[in-house]
Design a protein around this motif. Structure first.
Motif, PDB file in Angstrom:
ATOM      1  N   PRO A   1       0.703  -1.214   0.061  1.00  0.00           N
ATOM      2  CA  PRO A   1      -0.066   0.055   0.081  1.00  0.00           C
ATOM      3  C   PRO A   1       0.797   1.291   0.068  1.00  0.00           C
ATOM      4  CG  PRO A   1      -0.096  -1.039   2.118  1.00  0.00           C
ATOM      5  CD  PRO A   1       0.538  -2.129   1.483  1.00  0.00           C
ATOM      6  N   ALA A   2       1.920   1.228   0.744  1.00  0.00           N
ATOM      7  CA  ALA A   2       2.854   2.434   0.597  1.00  0.00           C
ATOM      8  C   ALA A   2       3.348   2.844  -0.738  1.00  0.00           C
ATOM      9  CB  ALA A   2       4.010   2.257   1.387  1.00  0.00           C
ATOM     10  N   GLU A   3       3.831   1.845  -1.645  1.00  0.00           N
ATOM     11  CA  GLU A   3       4.210   2.007  -2.941  1.00  0.00           C
ATOM     12  C   GLU A   3       3.039   2.210  -3.783  1.00  0.00           C
ATOM     13  OE1 GLU A   3       6.157  -1.058  -4.650  1.00  0.00           O
ATOM     14  OE2 GLU A   3       8.073  -1.062  -3.209  1.00  0.00           O
ATOM     15  N   LEU A   4       1.887   1.812  -3.544  1.00  0.00           N
ATOM     16  CA  LEU A   4       0.857   1.984  -4.585  1.00  0.00           C
ATOM     17  C   LEU A   4       0.352   3.536  -4.173  1.00  0.00           C
ATOM     18  CD1 LEU A   4      -1.487   1.490  -6.297  1.00  0.00           C
ATOM     19  CD2 LEU A   4      -2.814   0.450  -4.393  1.00  0.00           C
ATOM     20  N   ALA A   5       0.398   4.091  -3.023  1.00  0.00           N
ATOM     21  CA  ALA A   5      -0.118   5.483  -2.626  1.00  0.00           C
ATOM     22  C   ALA A   5       1.079   6.427  -3.412  1.00  0.00           C
ATOM     23  CB  ALA A   5      -0.165   5.739  -1.045  1.00  0.00           C
ATOM     24  N   PHE A   6       1.952   6.046  -3.441  1.00  0.00           N
ATOM     25  CA  PHE A   6       3.242   6.797  -3.948  1.00  0.00           C
ATOM     26  C   PHE A   6       3.014   7.018  -5.634  1.00  0.00           C
ATOM     27  CE2 PHE A   6       7.116   6.907  -6.403  1.00  0.00           C
ATOM     28  CZ  PHE A   6       7.582   8.307  -6.199  1.00  0.00           C
ATOM     29  N   LEU A   7       2.709   5.651  -6.002  1.00  0.00           N
ATOM     30  CA  LEU A   7       2.472   5.774  -7.385  1.00  0.00           C
ATOM     31  C   LEU A   7       1.185   6.372  -7.924  1.00  0.00           C
ATOM     32  CD1 LEU A   7       4.155   2.198  -8.531  1.00  0.00           C
ATOM     33  CD2 LEU A   7       5.142   4.502  -8.887  1.00  0.00           C
ATOM     34  N   ILE A   8       0.196   6.496  -7.128  1.00  0.00           N
ATOM     35  CA  ILE A   8      -1.080   7.228  -7.404  1.00  0.00           C
ATOM     36  C   ILE A   8      -0.659   8.750  -7.555  1.00  0.00           C
ATOM     37  CG2 ILE A   8      -3.279   7.843  -6.446  1.00  0.00           C
ATOM     38  CD1 ILE A   8      -3.495   4.832  -5.581  1.00  0.00           C
ATOM     39  N   TRP A   9       0.051   9.245  -6.516  1.00  0.00           N
ATOM     40  CA  TRP A   9       0.360  10.533  -6.442  1.00  0.00           C
ATOM     41  C   TRP A   9       1.232  10.855  -7.741  1.00  0.00           C
ATOM     42  CZ3 TRP A   9       5.513  12.456  -5.976  1.00  0.00           C
ATOM     43  CH2 TRP A   9       5.665  13.692  -5.952  1.00  0.00           C
ATOM     44  N   ALA A  10       2.198   9.977  -8.188  1.00  0.00           N
ATOM     45  CA  ALA A  10       3.274  10.284  -9.201  1.00  0.00           C
ATOM     46  C   ALA A  10       2.709  10.158 -10.602  1.00  0.00           C
ATOM     47  CB  ALA A  10       4.226   9.350  -9.060  1.00  0.00           C
ATOM     48  N   ARG A  11       1.676   9.145 -10.895  1.00  0.00           N
ATOM     49  CA  ARG A  11       1.117   8.998 -12.278  1.00  0.00           C
ATOM     50  C   ARG A  11       0.791  10.061 -13.133  1.00  0.00           C
ATOM     51  NH1 ARG A  11      -1.544   4.693 -14.899  1.00  0.00           N
ATOM     52  NH2 ARG A  11      -3.234   5.431 -16.263  1.00  0.00           N
ATOM     53  N   PRO A  12      -0.125  11.222 -12.442  1.00  0.00           N
ATOM     54  CA  PRO A  12      -0.249  12.253 -13.367  1.00  0.00           C
ATOM     55  C   PRO A  12       0.931  12.818 -13.890  1.00  0.00           C
ATOM     56  CG  PRO A  12      -1.738  12.250 -11.444  1.00  0.00           C
ATOM     57  CD  PRO A  12      -0.655  11.148 -11.159  1.00  0.00           C
ATOM     58  N   ARG A  13       1.814  13.011 -13.264  1.00  0.00           N
ATOM     59  CA  ARG A  13       3.138  13.718 -13.533  1.00  0.00           C
ATOM     60  C   ARG A  13       3.874  12.997 -14.523  1.00  0.00           C
ATOM     61  NH1 ARG A  13       1.815  14.639  -8.460  1.00  0.00           N
ATOM     62  NH2 ARG A  13       1.883  16.966  -7.679  1.00  0.00           N
ATOM     63  N   THR A  14       3.940  11.756 -14.447  1.00  0.00           N
ATOM     64  CA  THR A  14       4.413  10.789 -15.326  1.00  0.00           C
ATOM     65  C   THR A  14       3.776  11.001 -16.660  1.00  0.00           C
ATOM     66  OG1 THR A  14       5.156   9.260 -13.699  1.00  0.00           O
ATOM     67  CG2 THR A  14       5.209   8.524 -15.981  1.00  0.00           C
ATOM     68  N   GLU A  15       2.427  11.240 -16.798  1.00  0.00           N
ATOM     69  CA  GLU A  15       1.629  11.201 -17.974  1.00  0.00           C
ATOM     70  C   GLU A  15       2.130  12.435 -18.614  1.00  0.00           C
ATOM     71  OE1 GLU A  15      -2.915  10.440 -19.554  1.00  0.00           O
ATOM     72  OE2 GLU A  15      -2.319  10.219 -17.719  1.00  0.00           O
ATOM     73  N   ARG A  16       2.110  13.534 -17.851  1.00  0.00           N
ATOM     74  CA  ARG A  16       2.376  14.762 -18.645  1.00  0.00           C
ATOM     75  C   ARG A  16       3.834  14.816 -19.145  1.00  0.00           C
ATOM     76  NH1 ARG A  16      -0.522  16.870 -13.951  1.00  0.00           N
ATOM     77  NH2 ARG A  16       1.215  17.117 -12.697  1.00  0.00           N
ATOM     78  N   HIS A  17       4.784  14.354 -18.260  1.00  0.00           N
ATOM     79  CA  HIS A  17       5.973  14.094 -19.028  1.00  0.00           C
ATOM     80  C   HIS A  17       6.236  13.575 -20.238  1.00  0.00           C
ATOM     81  CE1 HIS A  17       8.702  16.089 -16.108  1.00  0.00           C
ATOM     82  NE2 HIS A  17       7.986  15.505 -15.021  1.00  0.00           N
ATOM     83  N   ALA A  18       5.475  12.364 -20.365  1.00  0.00           N
ATOM     84  CA  ALA A  18       5.250  11.545 -21.732  1.00  0.00           C
ATOM     85  C   ALA A  18       4.710  12.332 -22.615  1.00  0.00           C
ATOM     86  CB  ALA A  18       4.655  10.202 -21.409  1.00  0.00           C
ATOM     87  N   ALA A  19       3.788  13.018 -22.314  1.00  0.00           N
ATOM     88  CA  ALA A  19       3.037  13.890 -23.561  1.00  0.00           C
ATOM     89  C   ALA A  19       3.582  15.052 -23.820  1.00  0.00           C
ATOM     90  CB  ALA A  19       1.837  14.439 -22.883  1.00  0.00           C
ATOM     91  N   ALA A  20       4.743  15.636 -22.941  1.00  0.00           N
ATOM     92  CA  ALA A  20       5.741  16.643 -23.481  1.00  0.00           C
ATOM     93  C   ALA A  20       6.843  16.094 -24.379  1.00  0.00           C
ATOM     94  CB  ALA A  20       6.369  17.148 -22.482  1.00  0.00           C
ATOM     95  N   VAL A  21       7.224  14.785 -23.937  1.00  0.00           N
ATOM     96  CA  VAL A  21       8.489  14.056 -24.818  1.00  0.00           C
ATOM     97  C   VAL A  21       7.931  13.921 -26.159  1.00  0.00           C
ATOM     98  CG1 VAL A  21       9.880  12.124 -24.997  1.00  0.00           C
ATOM     99  CG2 VAL A  21       9.883  13.713 -22.719  1.00  0.00           C
ATOM    100  N   ARG A  22       6.862  13.133 -26.207  1.00  0.00           N
ATOM    101  CA  ARG A  22       6.131  12.719 -27.301  1.00  0.00           C
ATOM    102  C   ARG A  22       5.871  13.699 -28.454  1.00  0.00           C
ATOM    103  NH1 ARG A  22       7.583   7.791 -28.987  1.00  0.00           N
ATOM    104  NH2 ARG A  22       7.319   6.342 -27.103  1.00  0.00           N
ATOM    105  N   GLU A  23       5.560  14.951 -27.691  1.00  0.00           N
ATOM    106  CA  GLU A  23       5.054  16.147 -28.743  1.00  0.00           C
ATOM    107  C   GLU A  23       6.536  16.605 -29.267  1.00  0.00           C
ATOM    108  OE1 GLU A  23       3.291  20.554 -28.271  1.00  0.00           O
ATOM    109  OE2 GLU A  23       3.273  19.340 -26.464  1.00  0.00           O
ATOM    110  N   MET A  24       7.593  16.702 -28.519  1.00  0.00           N
ATOM    111  CA  MET A  24       8.752  17.455 -29.093  1.00  0.00           C
ATOM    112  C   MET A  24       9.352  16.417 -30.075  1.00  0.00           C
ATOM    113  SD  MET A  24       9.282  20.365 -28.557  1.00  0.00           S
ATOM    114  CE  MET A  24      10.834  20.361 -28.886  1.00  0.00           C
ATOM    115  N   GLN A  25       9.402  15.091 -29.778  1.00  0.00           N
ATOM    116  CA  GLN A  25      10.033  14.091 -30.574  1.00  0.00           C
ATOM    117  C   GLN A  25       9.375  14.174 -31.946  1.00  0.00           C
ATOM    118  OE1 GLN A  25       9.475  10.317 -28.336  1.00  0.00           O
ATOM    119  NE2 GLN A  25      11.608  10.335 -27.913  1.00  0.00           N
ATOM    120  N   GLY A  26       8.015  14.240 -32.041  1.00  0.00           N
ATOM    121  CA  GLY A  26       7.391  14.368 -33.290  1.00  0.00           C
ATOM    122  C   GLY A  26       7.711  15.800 -34.172  1.00  0.00           C
TER     123      GLY A  26
END
Length: 580
Positions: free
Chosen positions: A201-226
């Motif tokens: 549960p400790a790791e799950l709570a951390f990843l729930i918090w981190a997931r939206p930021r991971t998605e934003r980073h991925a979107a920014a990288v994909r946009e610039m790669q294209g």
């Protein structure tokens, strides 16, 4: 819609497509991605279902075998070393070696089969992407960049395919190891097993918090790669023109600027990724330290054998490792959803319904109140007219009047803003994929060639070249088009052409593409400034040949002058006179 033998289906794919996959995989696919992505991704997985089942069985076996070494190590220590029994030490050491060999062999087999299936699925996915791109209307590409589309077909497809396989195989294997490892922890000592379970549960709570930021980073990288890929592709394709216009320095500055932006986003994504990986590792280290402390005290007090402590720590890896893998897959899904959404734009159908078949009684073209888009310029139209089958038609107008845009609508490569275009009574908007390209041959003022042989650039099948009469026909056309001398050398039809036809002159490229169009079966021939760079005598000879050999075909020509603008026409469409 009316028309002689035109058949429509309101639901592409029919009822059978809806039953392609059972509900459970469909729901799982929609949960991992989106319903839109699952709709095109699951059918790509279906041909590999047998191989996936084999891989799952092997993965289950490998995971089960992998649970044995820690417990056998416990027996080596407790029954052999600690008990001073040499026979037991030899027996369990040999058993440990045998299990290790079996685990290694099973893992190697799984990896080999996984790679083969993965490569085949990726090839199939890219093939489907290219097929969907080929089916897009011409107007769709006006808002796209080639490098950006390349980034989707290459990078995004690979990431989605990799995740799809890892989610099925890696997730299943991790689940087996997690369940087995957790069970063994409880067998060895249930109190320490419960302490270890607090890590999840400790790791799950951390990843729930981190997931939206991971998605934003991925979107920014994909946009610039294209963006970077699109700019680089554009620069390389237009390098000769940039050199002539002294624009290479500007192109280099743009490339450096785009690369700097991409590097900045990649570094930010990498730092964030290291942080998200470091926190679970730190939590695992704290838990392991607590287990060593509590378990070590139990060993010192004689309450627990040393082998049990060592086995327990090993089984902790079977629980924490797979748990982190499963949570990591869920976390990686945030990045993959970005890639999948970019592919959705390519894979989605552009038209809700298509004709299932088209066998018209004639090929007359009718425009009823048609308005044609001309990009930033005001639209052209409305136009109402009929082009009879077999007519020789001239489309006239100044540059920018909309001639090319109108021809794109007439051959079904673009859709009108308003109104209706019919071919033999069938709406062109519903004929995409129903054999329409086979009825229309098109040659434009911007000829397209590939870095391949002359033979390959004619886009004919092996069956075509297997007939001597067809090769003789090609050679005769080369003679007629004034290209025979150019390709009379040792290479002949196998002469290699440079990329984008850079080894040919503009007139040679135009004649080659027109020759290619005439080798196709067609009922409508459209020549859009197709001879603008060809000398008048050769152009007149080519047009006379077309009129003599294809008198029954509808021939639609645009030209600002020369042989293509002169001669007798059955009909003239003048776009400078305003709406018809």
């Amino acid at each position: 819609m009316s028309g002689p033998a035109a058949k429509l289906s309101s639901q592409p794919g029919g009822g059978a497509a809806a039953r392609t996959w059972p509900r459970l995989p469909s729901r799982a696919g929609a949960a991992l991605f989106t319903p839109a992505t699952a709709g095109w991704l699951l059918p790509l997985l279906r041909p590999h279902r047998r191989r996936l089942a084999e891989l799952l069985l092997i993965s289950f076996a490998a995971a089960a075998i992998g649970l044995l070494p820690p417990y056998i190590s416990k027996l080596v220590i407790d029954r052999g070393l600690m008990a001073g029994d040499a026979a037991q030490l030899v027996i369990w050491s040999l058993a440990l070696f045998g299990i290790g060999l079996l685990a290694t062999g099973t893992g190697a087999l799984s990896n080999i089969l996984h790679m083969r299936a993965s490569v085949r699925m990726l090839a199939r996915m890219r093939q489907r992407l290219l097929s969907r791109l080929a089916a897009k209307p011409a107007g769709w590409f006006a808002s796209q960049r080639a490098g950006e589309l390349l980034a989707r077909v290459d990078g995004d497809a690979a990431e989605v395919q990799k995740f799809a396989f890892n989610a099925v195989l890696g997730g299943s294997s991790a689940l087996i190891r997690l369940v087995g490892g957790s069970a063994m922890l409880m067998v060895l000592d249930w109190r320490l097993g419960l302490l270890t379970a607090l890590l999840a549960p400790a790791e799950l709570a951390f990843l729930i918090w981190a997931r939206p930021r991971t998605e934003r980073h991925a979107a920014a990288v994909r946009e610039m790669q294209g963006r970077y890929s699109a700019g680089l592709s554009e620069t390389l394709f237009g390098l000769p023109a940039l050199q002539a216009a002294r624009g290479t320095a500007w192109a280099e500055r743009r490339s450096l600027r785009d690369h700097a932006g991409l590097s900045q986003r990649l570094i930010a994504q990498n730092l964030w990724g290291e942080f998200t990986r470091a926190v679970p590792v730190l939590l695992s280290a704290l838990t392991r330290s607590a287990i060593f402390l509590a378990g070590g005290l139990m060993v010192i007090r004689g309450e627990w054998p040393l082998g049990s402590l060592i086995a327990f720590v090993a089984y902790m890896g079977f629980m924490t490792g797979p748990m982190q893998s499963l949570l990591g897959l869920w976390h990686a899904q945030a990045r993959v959803k970005v890639a999948a959404a970019r592919l959705d734009a390519v894979m989605q159908a552009d038209r809700p319904a298509r004709a299932a078949g088209f066998a018209p009684a004639g090929y007359d073209l009718r425009l009823a109140g048609v308005t044609v888009s001309r990009g930033a310029a005001p639209p052209l139209g409305p136009l109402t007219l009929t082009i009879p089958e077999g007519a020789r038609v001239a489309v006239r107008g100044a540059s920018g009047a909309g001639k090319t845009s109108l021809l794109a609508v007439l051959c079904g490569r673009a859709r009108p803003v308003a109104g209706r275009v019919t071919l033999g009574g069938a709406d062109l908007g519903l004929l995409g994929g129903a054999g329409l390209p086979e009825r229309v041959a098109y040659a434009g003022q911007r000829p397209f060639t590939l870095r391949a042989s002359l033979r390959d650039n004619l886009f004919q099948s092996r069956a075509f070249w297997a007939k001597p009469e067809n090769e003789a026909q090609v050679r005769a056309l080369l003679e007629l088009f004034g290209l025979a001398e150019r390709f009379r050398g040792a290479g002949g039809l196998d002469t290699m052409l440079g990329e984008s036809g850079l080894t040919l002159s503009g007139g040679e490229r135009q004649r080659l593409c027109l020759l290619r169009a005439l080798l196709q079966p067609f009922d409508i021939l459209i020549l859009d400034e197709a001879l603008s760079e060809v000398d008048p005598a050769t152009a007149a000879r080519i047009l006379a040949h077309i009129d003599a050999v294809f008198p029954q075909a509808t021939r639609i020509l645009t030209a600002h002058g020369g042989a293509a603008a002169d001669g007798d026409f059955d009909m003239e469409i003048d776009l400078t006179e305003g709406p018809a």
